[in-house]
Scaffold this motif. Structure first.
Motif, PDB file in Angstrom:
ATOM      1  N   LYS A   1     -26.829   0.072  29.255  1.00 36.91           N
ATOM      2  CA  LYS A   1     -27.924   0.822  28.667  1.00 36.91           C
ATOM      3  C   LYS A   1     -28.481   1.806  29.688  1.00 36.91           C
ATOM      4  CE  LYS A   1     -32.195   0.186  25.970  1.00 36.91           C
ATOM      5  NZ  LYS A   1     -33.157  -0.806  25.446  1.00 36.91           N
ATOM      6  N   ALA A   2     -28.553   3.089  29.289  1.00 33.31           N
ATOM      7  CA  ALA A   2     -29.116   4.133  30.141  1.00 33.31           C
ATOM      8  C   ALA A   2     -30.159   4.904  29.331  1.00 33.31           C
ATOM      9  CB  ALA A   2     -28.012   5.063  30.656  1.00 33.31           C
ATOM     10  N   TYR A   3     -30.724   5.951  29.959  1.00 32.45           N
ATOM     11  CA  TYR A   3     -31.760   6.738  29.305  1.00 32.45           C
ATOM     12  C   TYR A   3     -31.464   8.221  29.506  1.00 32.45           C
ATOM     13  CZ  TYR A   3     -34.354   2.374  28.949  1.00 32.45           C
ATOM     14  OH  TYR A   3     -34.732   1.088  28.643  1.00 32.45           O
ATOM     15  N   VAL A   4     -31.851   8.999  28.509  1.00 34.24           N
ATOM     16  CA  VAL A   4     -31.674  10.453  28.541  1.00 34.24           C
ATOM     17  C   VAL A   4     -33.033  11.098  28.301  1.00 34.24           C
ATOM     18  CG1 VAL A   4     -30.432  12.432  27.609  1.00 34.24           C
ATOM     19  CG2 VAL A   4     -29.354  10.182  27.598  1.00 34.24           C
ATOM     20  N   GLU A   5     -33.353  12.107  29.115  1.00 37.07           N
ATOM     21  CA  GLU A   5     -34.604  12.829  28.969  1.00 37.07           C
ATOM     22  C   GLU A   5     -34.320  14.260  28.529  1.00 37.07           C
ATOM     23  OE1 GLU A   5     -38.510  14.190  31.616  1.00 37.07           O
ATOM     24  OE2 GLU A   5     -37.015  12.818  32.445  1.00 37.07           O
ATOM     25  N   PHE A   6     -34.947  14.672  27.454  1.00 38.94           N
ATOM     26  CA  PHE A   6     -34.806  16.025  26.913  1.00 38.94           C
ATOM     27  C   PHE A   6     -36.105  16.780  27.162  1.00 38.94           C
ATOM     28  CE2 PHE A   6     -32.145  13.203  24.372  1.00 38.94           C
ATOM     29  CZ  PHE A   6     -30.911  13.831  24.470  1.00 38.94           C
TER      30      PHE A   6
ATOM     31  N   GLN B   1     -37.854  10.706  26.216  1.00 36.69           N
ATOM     32  CA  GLN B   1     -36.782   9.868  26.737  1.00 36.69           C
ATOM     33  C   GLN B   1     -36.263   8.977  25.622  1.00 36.69           C
ATOM     34  OE1 GLN B   1     -37.756   7.621  30.209  1.00 36.69           O
ATOM     35  NE2 GLN B   1     -37.855   9.417  31.571  1.00 36.69           N
ATOM     36  N   LEU B   2     -34.943   8.845  25.558  1.00 39.21           N
ATOM     37  CA  LEU B   2     -34.291   8.014  24.550  1.00 39.21           C
ATOM     38  C   LEU B   2     -33.302   7.092  25.230  1.00 39.21           C
ATOM     39  CD1 LEU B   2     -33.518  10.613  21.730  1.00 39.21           C
ATOM     40  CD2 LEU B   2     -35.387   8.976  21.809  1.00 39.21           C
ATOM     41  N   PRO B   3     -33.167   5.840  24.696  1.00 36.23           N
ATOM     42  CA  PRO B   3     -32.127   4.951  25.248  1.00 36.23           C
ATOM     43  C   PRO B   3     -30.741   5.419  24.827  1.00 36.23           C
ATOM     44  CG  PRO B   3     -33.201   3.930  23.374  1.00 36.23           C
ATOM     45  CD  PRO B   3     -33.954   5.193  23.629  1.00 36.23           C
ATOM     46  N   LEU B   4     -29.807   5.158  25.710  1.00 37.31           N
ATOM     47  CA  LEU B   4     -28.414   5.549  25.477  1.00 37.31           C
ATOM     48  C   LEU B   4     -27.527   4.376  25.873  1.00 37.31           C
ATOM     49  CD1 LEU B   4     -26.324   7.840  24.843  1.00 37.31           C
ATOM     50  CD2 LEU B   4     -26.346   8.341  27.283  1.00 37.31           C
ATOM     51  N   TRP B   5     -26.778   3.847  24.904  1.00 33.26           N
ATOM     52  CA  TRP B   5     -25.875   2.739  25.181  1.00 33.26           C
ATOM     53  C   TRP B   5     -24.494   3.299  25.485  1.00 33.26           C
ATOM     54  CZ3 TRP B   5     -29.742   2.396  21.596  1.00 33.26           C
ATOM     55  CH2 TRP B   5     -30.622   1.306  21.724  1.00 33.26           C
ATOM     56  N   LEU B   6     -23.892   2.777  26.552  1.00 36.17           N
ATOM     57  CA  LEU B   6     -22.572   3.227  26.991  1.00 36.17           C
ATOM     58  C   LEU B   6     -21.595   2.072  26.891  1.00 36.17           C
ATOM     59  CD1 LEU B   6     -23.661   5.125  30.229  1.00 36.17           C
ATOM     60  CD2 LEU B   6     -23.455   6.056  27.919  1.00 36.17           C
ATOM     61  N   ARG B   7     -20.355   2.365  26.606  1.00 33.42           N
ATOM     62  CA  ARG B   7     -19.280   1.363  26.573  1.00 33.42           C
ATOM     63  C   ARG B   7     -18.113   1.891  27.384  1.00 33.42           C
ATOM     64  NH1 ARG B   7     -14.601   0.309  23.539  1.00 33.42           N
ATOM     65  NH2 ARG B   7     -14.055  -1.905  23.476  1.00 33.42           N
ATOM     66  N   GLY B   8     -17.661   1.057  28.314  1.00 34.60           N
ATOM     67  CA  GLY B   8     -16.560   1.449  29.165  1.00 34.60           C
ATOM     68  C   GLY B   8     -15.292   1.715  28.371  1.00 34.60           C
ATOM     69  N   PRO B   9     -14.491   2.699  28.775  1.00 34.90           N
ATOM     70  CA  PRO B   9     -13.241   2.997  28.060  1.00 34.90           C
ATOM     71  C   PRO B   9     -12.297   1.806  28.055  1.00 34.90           C
ATOM     72  CG  PRO B   9     -13.830   4.784  29.559  1.00 34.90           C
ATOM     73  CD  PRO B   9     -14.756   3.639  29.870  1.00 34.90           C
ATOM     74  N   ASP B  10     -11.445   1.741  27.041  1.00 37.62           N
ATOM     75  CA  ASP B  10     -10.511   0.614  26.926  1.00 37.62           C
ATOM     76  C   ASP B  10      -9.370   0.710  27.925  1.00 37.62           C
ATOM     77  OD1 ASP B  10     -11.884  -0.614  24.850  1.00 37.62           O
ATOM     78  OD2 ASP B  10     -10.953   0.678  23.347  1.00 37.62           O
ATOM     79  N   GLU B  11      -9.128   1.896  28.490  1.00 36.59           N
ATOM     80  CA  GLU B  11      -8.055   2.063  29.465  1.00 36.59           C
ATOM     81  C   GLU B  11      -8.662   2.200  30.855  1.00 36.59           C
ATOM     82  OE1 GLU B  11      -5.518   5.263  28.491  1.00 36.59           O
ATOM     83  OE2 GLU B  11      -5.065   4.555  26.460  1.00 36.59           O
ATOM     84  N   GLU B  12      -8.020   1.562  31.826  1.00 34.56           N
ATOM     85  CA  GLU B  12      -8.514   1.666  33.196  1.00 34.56           C
ATOM     86  C   GLU B  12      -8.159   3.024  33.780  1.00 34.56           C
ATOM     87  OE1 GLU B  12      -6.625  -0.733  36.108  1.00 34.56           O
ATOM     88  OE2 GLU B  12      -4.715  -0.818  35.043  1.00 34.56           O
TER      89      GLU B  12
END
Length: 1259
Positions: A751-756, A847-858
C-alpha cells in the motif's frame, strides 16, 4: 513549348493554293420554317453561294472543287412554328433536292421557363474552346432574317492537326504564308456586320430537350453519311477518271521515253539549285493539282494508303517540274500518311520530312511552313519513342532570326532529352538554360525565369557551385525585373551560403547585389539592413519545449518524472505513450477515439509529428533550442543574441514584435557547431522566428517520398513546431508518490499513497490514469467495500486487505459473495481516480491510497503511468492534458502454485452438483521457490478463494495446522461444485461468485479491494475469460467432436492463493502479504501461476532415412468423456440360497451426459471383464432380463436404468461389467466407443442359512 502554342500555331495557318486541306468541301443552307416561302430563300442562298465561289470577287473562303456540296436544312422551332406546314415544306424540298440533300431539324421543344430545376446537359460545351469569344468568327449573313451559311470543315490530321474555325483566312491572293497572325474572315472586301457574332455567356441549348439532342445527332449523322461522304466518294471517283483519261497516255509515253534514253528517277534531295516559289504556278485544272486534290480527299476520309500513293505520285511530278513549294507539301503529307496507315504500316519516312523542311527553309524561304513541318515530324518521332531524333530536329530549326521560335524549340528539345528511356538530365538542364537565354533576348522574362528555375532543379546540390552561382544570379536579376523581390532575395542569398567557392572579390559583388535588392524590398522602412546571412542555422536540430520546470521531490515524496530537454527522444517510447493516451481519450468518448485526436507532444524535434500547429498555454514558458553553424573560414562573434517573435491576434492583421532577453556573447569559429537555448513566455501566438541581424529560422519538414517525382527531386512537407497556437489558461497538475517501493516479491501486495496537486489557476476534473501494466496497481473500488465491520487485527498489523475475524473449523464450508464484474471493470485498462467531487480546485491537493502488486515474473520491470485530466471549462482547443511517470520495479520470486481438477466418482444423489455430473476435486500444490531473497524466512498460506460464474470451492478436505512453506511443498485438496446463478441482474451484467476458505483465524474478503481488483486485472483471469467466451456452443461446433469433448471438460474456475511472508530486516520481523492466481480451464489439465517459458528447441541430428510416420490416433479415446456412469446397489445383500438357489439383486445404472450435444448410447450387459482386478473377485453372476439397450440422451441429461443381477452363491462380486458405447448423434460415420469405468463396484452376497447350521454339522 506548350500545347496551347502548338494548337494556336496550327490553327492560325491560312489556306494556301498549293494544298487543299483547308479548302471547303460543302455548304449548309439553313432556312427557318417560319419564312413565308422557304423554297425561295433556299434558292437565294444557293445563288449567293454560287456567286461568292465563282465570281472571282472574293478571295476567301477558298473552295475545294467547283461543284461544292449544298445541303439544305429546314430549321423548325417547335415552340413557335406550325409543324404541319414544316412537314409540307420538307416534302417539297425532298422532291426538289432529293432525300439525301435536305433535312428537317426540329428543336426548342422545351420552354425556357418551364422546369427550371431540371438539369439538361449542354450539347455544345465539349465543342467550344476556352478562347471561343476571341477566336470565333462571324458567319456570313446572306439575307436579313432569312438564313445563314455554315461551312463545314473536316479534321485534316488525327492526333496532330485539330479542327479549327473558319477565321484563319488570308486576303492575299499571292498565296504568301509569311504571317502568323490570325486573320478574320472577310467574305467581301468591306466591313462585316458586327451584330452577326452572338455567343452565349452562360449555358447553351437551354430550350433543348434530350429528344432535341438526339435530333441534332441524327442530323449530323444524316448529313455525314448521306450527303458528305457520298459527295467525297463521287469526287474521288471523278478525279481518278479524269487523271486516267487526261494523263494516262502522255504520261506513260513521257515516262517510257525517259527510261529508254537513260533518264531515271529524279533525286528527291537534289535541290541545290534554288528557284523562286512563285516562278511556277499551276492552273486549277492542271493534272498535278488534280492528283494533289485526290490525295487530300483520300487523307480526309482516312484512306491513308491511297493518299500516300497519290502524294508519292504528285511528289514525282512536282519534282520533275521543279515546283519546289508543291513538292515540299507533297513530301510532308506523304510522310504523315505513311505514319497514319493502319495494319502493318510502312516505316515512317523521316527523310521525306527532312527534305520538306530543307526545301521550305532554303528554297522557299518560308519559315512558317518549315516550322509546321518540324512540329509535325517531332510529334511523330516522339510518339515512336525517338526522342533523340526529335531533339536533333528541333535544335536544327533554331536560328538567329527569331529568338522566340528558337527558345520554344530549345525548350521542346530539352523535354525530349528528359523523356528518353534513359533520361539525359544534364542535357535537359543545359538546353533549358539555352532556352531561357533566348527567351530573355526575346523579352519573355517570365519564360526565361521559368527555364532557369527548372534547370536549377538539376544543378542544385550536385557540387557544381559555379554553375549554381550563375543560375542563381540570373534568377535573382530576372525576378527583380519581374517585380518578385522576395524570390530575388532568396536567389542572391543562395550564392552567399552553402560552401560557396567564389573568391572574396566575387562574393563581395554578389553581396552588393543582394543588399541592393534587399534595400529595394524594405524601401523606406525603419528596419535596418541585415548583415551576411551567417552563421547557418541547423534548423532540423531545433527543439521546442512546452511546459514549466517541475518541482523537485520534497522529503519522502517522489515527483513524477514527466518530460524534460535532458531526455533523448525514443520512437518506441513515443509510440507507447501515444497508445496510452489513445486509451484514455477513448474511455472518455465511449470507447471511440475522435477523428481529430492528436497525441500530446511536450518536446518537438525533427523526429516528432510537426505537421500541425502545436498548442501552448498562455503564461506558460516555451523553450527553444537552436543550433548554429559557421560555414566560412572566418570566425564569427555573436553578441546580443535574442529571439524575435511576433504575435497575431485572431481576426486582426496587426502584429507586435517582441524579443526575449539577450544572451551572453558567443564566438563561433571555423566550421564549429553550438546549441543555444533561448526562452519565450507564450503570451501570444508564435508567428515568425528571426535571429536579429542574421537570418530567419525556417524549418523544413520531412522529405516527401511518395511519388516518382518526390523520389527524383527533393521535396519537403510542412514543419510547424515554431508556429504554436496560444490557448486560454489550462489546469496544471503535479503528482507526488509516498512510500512507493522499488522492490517487491512476485504477487506481493503493498500500500502506497499518491498526492495530486493543482498548481494552476484553473480547476481540473476527469482525473484518470493508464499504464503499460494495469495489473500492477489499483485505487480501489468503493462499490465492493463490504458492509461488515473490519477486524481490529487488520489495523494493528497494517494489512492491505479487508479482513473479518473467524474461527478455524475443520471441514467448514466456504463463505460466498456475489459480485458484479462491472464494479471492477475498467475499459481498456483505464482507471478513474476517485477524488472527492471529481474536481480539484486551484491550489488544492489531495492524497489517495494506492495498492501495488508485484509482477508475476521476476526481474526488473519498467512501468509507465500516464495521468489524464481536463479543465472544468469545456470547448477549449486543448481538450485535455497528460502527465507522464516512469518507475522501475525489481520483482523477486515468491511461490509457485500448480492446480488441477478431476471429476469425483460420488453418485449423483450424494453430490452437490445441480448438473448431475458429481463434484469436482481440486488439488493445489504450493512450492516455495524463494531462495532467501530479501530476507524472506517462510511463507504461510492464510486463505484459498475461488471466483467464477458457475463454479466455486465448496469444502477443504485435508486441513493442516502448519501452513508454513520454507523450502518444502504443500498439498491442498478441495471440493468444488457447479451452480446456476439466478438473479434479476444476470441478464444485465456478468456476476462472479467469490468463495473464501480461510486457513487461519481471520477471513480475508477476496471480493473487495484490493484482492478483487487484482483478480480482475490478472492476466490468468483475462485468458480464462477469453477462452470461455471463445468456446460457446454454436450450430457448427455441435457437429465437431473435438469441440463437444472440449466443452464437456471445461471448468472455468479461478483460484486465488493468499499468503503471508515473514521477513527479517534490520533485526525486525516484517509481515508481507500477497496473492497468486491460477485459472483452471479444463478438467484433467494442470494450470500454473507462473508464466510458462518457451523452451529452446533441441538440435535435431541429420537423418538420411526417414522414420515411420506416427500411428494415427483415432478420436475414439476422447469419446470416453461424453458419458459418466454410476451403479447404485446395496453394498451387502443377504439371501437364503437353501430355499432359493437364485439371488436377484436390483441395480440402477445412472447415465449422465456431460456434453452439450445429443448422444446415442448402447449398453451391452453380456460383456465380461478380463482385467486382473476383476479376476480377484467372483465373477460367476449374470444379468437377467434385457441384456442390450439403445438409448438417446439429451444434452446434460441424467437417466436411470433399472437392472437385475443374478447370483448363484455367496461371495464378493464386481458389478462394474456393463460395457457402454457412446457417440454424438450427428456423427453417423464414427464408430461407437466403450466408456471407461472409474473403479470396480463391489457387492457382498451373504447366505442367511450360514448362521442356522449347528456347530457339529448335523441338521
Amino acid at each position: 513549348m506548350k500545347r496551347s502554342y502548338r494548337e494556336n500555331f496550327l490553327q492560325s495557318m491560312p489556306a494556301a493554293d498549293h494544298e487543299f486541306l483547308n479548302h471547303y468541301l460543302a455548304c449548309l443552307l439553313v432556312v427557318s420554317s417560319t419564312e413565308a416561302v422557304p423554297v425561295e430563300q433556299f434558292l437565294k442562298l444557293s445563288q449567293e453561294q454560287h456567286r461568292i465561289q465563282h465570281s472571282g470577287e472574293y478571295t476567301n473562303p477558298k473552295w475545294f472543287i467547283p461543284n461544292t456540296l449544298k445541303y439544305y436544312v429546314l430549321l423548325h422551332d417547335t415552340s413557335e412554328g406550325d409543324e404541319q406546314r414544316a412537314d409540307a415544306v420538307y416534302e417539297d424540298m425532298k422532291q426538289r433536292y432529293g432525300p439525301q440533300g435536305c433535312y428537317l431539324l426540329k428543336m426548342n421543344s422545351r420552354t425556357f421557363s418551364a422546369e427550371k430545376d431540371e438539369q439538361i446537359p449542354d450539347p455544345w460545351s465539349q465543342y467550344l474552346h476556352k478562347n471561343i469569344l476571341r477566336n470565333q468568327v462571324s458567319t456570313v449573313t446572306l439575307s436579313k432574317c432569312t438564313g445563314r451559311s455554315l461551312s463545314s470543315d473536316v479534321n485534316c490530321m488525327s492526333g496532330s492537326l485539330e479542327n479549327h474555325a473558319l477565321q484563319l483566312d488570308t486576303a492575299n491572293s499571292s498565296g504568301s504564308l509569311n504571317t502568323l497572325s490570325a486573320v478574320n474572315t472577310d467574305l467581301k472586301k468591306g466591313a462585316r456586320d458586327p451584330d452577326v457574332l452572338v455567343v452565349g455567356a452562360g449555358s447553351h441549348g437551354a430550350c433543348l430537350t434530350l429528344n432535341d439532342h438526339d435530333h441534332i445527332r441524327q442530323f449530323v449523322q444524316e448529313f455525314t453519311f448521306r450527303g458528305l461522304l457520298p459527295h467525297l466518294e463521287k469526287n474521288i471517283r471523278q478525279l481518278n477518271d479524269q487523271l486516267v483519261s487526261r494523263k494516262g497516255l502522255s504520261r506513260s509515253l513521257f515516262t517510257a521515253t525517259k527510261k529508254w534514253f537513260g533518264g531515271g528517277k529524279v533525286p528527291e534531295k537534289n535541290i541545290s539549285e534554288p528557284k523562286s516559289t512563285c516562278g511556277l504556278l499551276y492552273p486549277p485544272e492542271a493534272p498535278e493539282l488534280q492528283i494533289r486534290k485526290m490525295a487530300d480527299l483520300c487523307f480526309l476520309v482516312q484512306h491513308y494508303e491511297l493518299a500516300y500513293s497519290c502524294y508519292h505520285t504528285a511528289k514525282k511530278d512536282f519534282l520533275s517540274d521543279q515546283a519546289m513549294l508543291y513538292a515540299a507539301g507533297a513530301l510532308e503529307m506523304a510522310a504523315v500518311s505513311a505514319f497514319l496507315q493502319g495494319g502493318a504500316p510502312r516505316p515512317y519516312p523521316a527523310h521525306y520530312m527532312d527534305t520538306a523542311i530543307q526545301t521550305y527553309k532554303d528554297v522557299c524561304k518560308n519559315m512558317v511552313l518549315a516550322e509546321r513541318c518540324a512540329l509535325l515530324s517531332a510529334e511523330i518521332l516522339k510518339s515512336q519513342g525517338k526522342y533523340s531524333d526529335a531533339a536533333t530536329l528541333l535544335i536544327k530549326m533554331t536560328s538567329e532570326d527569331s529568338d522566340l521560335r528558337s527558345a520554344l524549340l530549345l525548350e521542346q528539345a530539352a523535354h525530349c532529352f528528359i523523356n528518353m528511356r534513359n533520361p539525359m538530365v544534364r542535357k535537359f538542364a543545359f538546353h533549358m538554360i539555352l532556352a531561357g537565354h533566348r527567351f530573355s533576348k526575346a523579352g519573355q522574362r517570365r519564360h526565361a525565369l521559368r527555364c532557369y528555375c527548372q534547370a536549377m532543379q538539376v544543378y542544385k546540390d550536385r557540387g557544381w557551385s559555379l554553375a549554381e552561382d550563375h543560375i542563381n544570379f540570373t534568377i535573382g536579376r530576372q525576378s527583380f525585373t519581374l517585380r518578385q523581390p522576395d524570390n530575388a532575395v532568396i536567389a542572391f542569398r543562395q550564392i552567399l551560403i552553402n560552401d560557396s567557392r567564389q573568391t572574396a572579390t566575387q562574393q563581395g559583388a554578389f553581396l552588393r547585389e543582394y543588399l541592393y535588392v534587399y534595400k529595394s524590398v524594405i524601401g523606406a522602412s525603419d528596419i535596418s539592413l541585415p548583415q551576411l546571412p551567417l552563421p547557418c542555422i541547423n534548423s532540423s536540430a531545433t527543439r521546442v519545449y512546452f511546459g514549466h520546470e517541475r518541482r523537485l521531490a520534497e522529503g519522502e515524496k517522489q515527483a513524477a518524472t514527466h518530460v524534460s530537454l535532458d531526455q533523448e527522444y525514443d520512437q518506441d517510447s513515443s509510440a507507447m505513450w501515444c497508445h496510452l493516451e489513445e486509451q484514455l481519450v477513448a474511455s472518455v468518448n465511449r470507447g471511440i477515439v475522435p477523428a481529430n485526436f492528436q497525441p500530446t507532444q511536450y518536446c518537438l524535434n525533427n523526429q516528432t509529428d510537426n505537421l500541425r500547429h502545436p498548442l501552448a498555454v498562455v503564461e506558460e514558458p516555451i523553450i527553444v533550442e537552436v543550433t548554429f553553424k559557421n560555414p566560412l573560414k572566418v570566425s564569427l562573434a555573436l553578441s546580443n543574441l535574442s529571439l524575435l517573435w511576433k504575435f497575431s491576434s485572431d481576426g486582426t492583421s496587426s502584429s507586435k514584435e517582441t524579443k526575449t532577453e539577450d544572451l551572453t556573447e558567443e564566438t563561433i569559429t571555423n566550421e564549429e557547431t553550438t546549441a543555444v537555448g533561448v526562452g519565450n513566455v507564450g503570451h501570444q501566438t508564435l508567428d515568425l522566428m528571426v535571429v536579429r541581424g542574421r537570418q530567419n529560422l525556417k524549418i523544413l519538414g520531412p522529405r516527401l517520398n511518395l511519388t516518382k517525382e518526390d523520389k527524383m527531386l527533393i521535396r519537403h512537407g510542412p514543419d510547424r513546431r515554431l508556429d504554436p497556437i496560444i490557448t486560454p489558461p489550462m489546469p496544471l497538475m503535479e503528482v507526488f508518490f509516498l512510500q512507493f517501493p522499488t522492490a517487491l516479491l512476485c504477487g506481493e501486495i503493498r500500500k502506497a499513497y499518491v498526492e495530486f496537486c493543482n498548481v494552476s489557476g484553473v480547476a481540473l476534473c476527469g482525473l484518470r490514469v493508464a499504464s503499460t501494466h494495469p495489473d500492477f496497481f489499483t485505487f480501489g473500488s468503493q462499490a465492493t467495500t463490504p458492509l461488515t465491520p473490519i477486524s481490529p487485527n487488520s489495523a494493528e498489523n497494517c494489512s492491505a486487505y479487508k479482513t473479518l475475524a473467524t474461527a478455524l473449523q475443520p471441514g467448514s464450508v466456504a463463505s460466498e459473495v456475489l459480485v458484479s464484474a462491472d464494479d471492477f471493470s475498467q475499459p481498456s485498462g483505464v482507471i478513474e481516480i476517485p477524488i472527492d467531487g471529481n474536481t480539484l480546485q486551484s491550489g488544492e491537493s489531495t492524497q489517495l491510497p494506492l495498492w501495488l502488486r508485484g509482477p508475476d515474473e521476476e526481474g526488473v520491470h519498467e512501468i509507465n503511468f500516464l495521468f489524464y485530466y481536463e479543465s472544468t471549462e469545456k470547448g477549449l482547443k486543448i481538450s485535455h492534458r497528460v502527465l507522464r511517470h516512469t518507475v522501475f520495479i525489481c520483482a523477486s520470486r515468491s511461490l509457485s502454485v500448480q492446480a488441477s481438477a478431476c471429476r469425483s466418482s460420488v453418485p449423483p444423489h450424494h453430490c452437490l452438483d445441480d448438473k448431475g455430473s458429481g463434484g469436482t476435486l481440486v488439488f493445489v500444490d504450493v512450492e516455495n521457490i524463494n531462495t532467501s531473497e530479501g530476507g524472506v524466512r517462510e511463507f504461510h498460506i492464510v486463505q484459498v478463494s475461488s471466483s467464477s460464474q458457475h463454479w466455486r470451492l465448496h469444502k477443504y478436505i485435508n486441513p493442516d495446522k502448519d501452513k508454513g512453506l520454507s523450502g518444502i511443498m504443500g498439498h491442498l485438496c478441495f471440493i468444488s461444485s457447479w451452480f446456476i446463478s439466478i438473479s434479476k441482474y444476470s441478464l444485465l451484467c456478468i456476476k462472479y461468485t467469490f468463495a473464501d476458505l480461510n486457513l487461519g483465524n481471520e477471513r480475508i474478503i477476496s471480493s473487495s479491494t484490493p484482492c478483487g481488483d487484482f483478480f480482475f486485472r490478472s492476466s490468468s483471469r483475462t485468458s480464462s475469460i477469453g477462452k470461455s467466451q471463445g468456446s460457446l456452443p454454436t450450430e457448427d461446433r455441435g457437429s465437431d467432436i473435438t469441440n463437444i469433448v472440449k466443452k464437456c471438460n471445461e471448468l472455468d474456475l479461478n483460484i486465488i492463493i493468499i499468503w503471508k511472508a515473514y521477513v527479517v530486516e534490520d533485526n525486525k520481523q516484517l509481515i508481507l502479504e500477497g496473492q497468486l492466481h491460477v485459472a483452471l480451464q479444463t478438467i484433467g489439465k494442470e494450470a500454473s501461476s507462473l508464466t510458462p517459458k518457451e523452451e529452446a528447441q533441441e538440435m535435431v541430428l541429420l537423418k538420411f532415412k526417414s522414420e515411420l510416420p506416427p500411428p494415427v490416433v483415432l478420436p475414439c479415446a476422447e469419446l470416453s468423456q461424453l458419458i459418466k456412469t454410476n451403479l447404485h446397489y446395496p453394498e451387502t445383500y443377504t439371501h437364503p440360497f437353501v430355499q432359493d438357489s437364485l439371488c436377484l439383486v436390483p441395480v440402477t445404472l445412472t447415465l449422465s451426459n456431460c456434453s452439450l450435444a445429443q448422444v446415442d448410447v448402447i449398453i451391452d450387459l453380456k460383456h465380461k471383464s478380463s482385467s486382473p482386478e476383476s479376476l480377484e473377485v467372483h465373477s460367476s453372476f449374470a444379468w437377467v432380463g434385457q441384456t442390450q439397450y439403445k438409448l438417446q440422451l439429451k444434452p446434460q441429461e441424467v437417466l436411470g436404468l433399472s437392472l437385475q443381477a443374478c447370483f448363484l452363491r455367496a461371495g464378493v462380486y464386481n458389478l462394474n461389467t456393463p460395457q457402454v458405447f457412446a457417440k454424438p448423434s450427428e456423427q453417423s460415420a464414427m464408430c461407437e466407443t466403450s466408456q471407461q469405468t472409474a473403479s470396480p463396484a463391489l457387492i457382498i452376497i451373504n447366505n442367511t442359512c450360514d448362521a442356522c447350521w449347528p456347530a457339529d454339522g448335523t441338521t
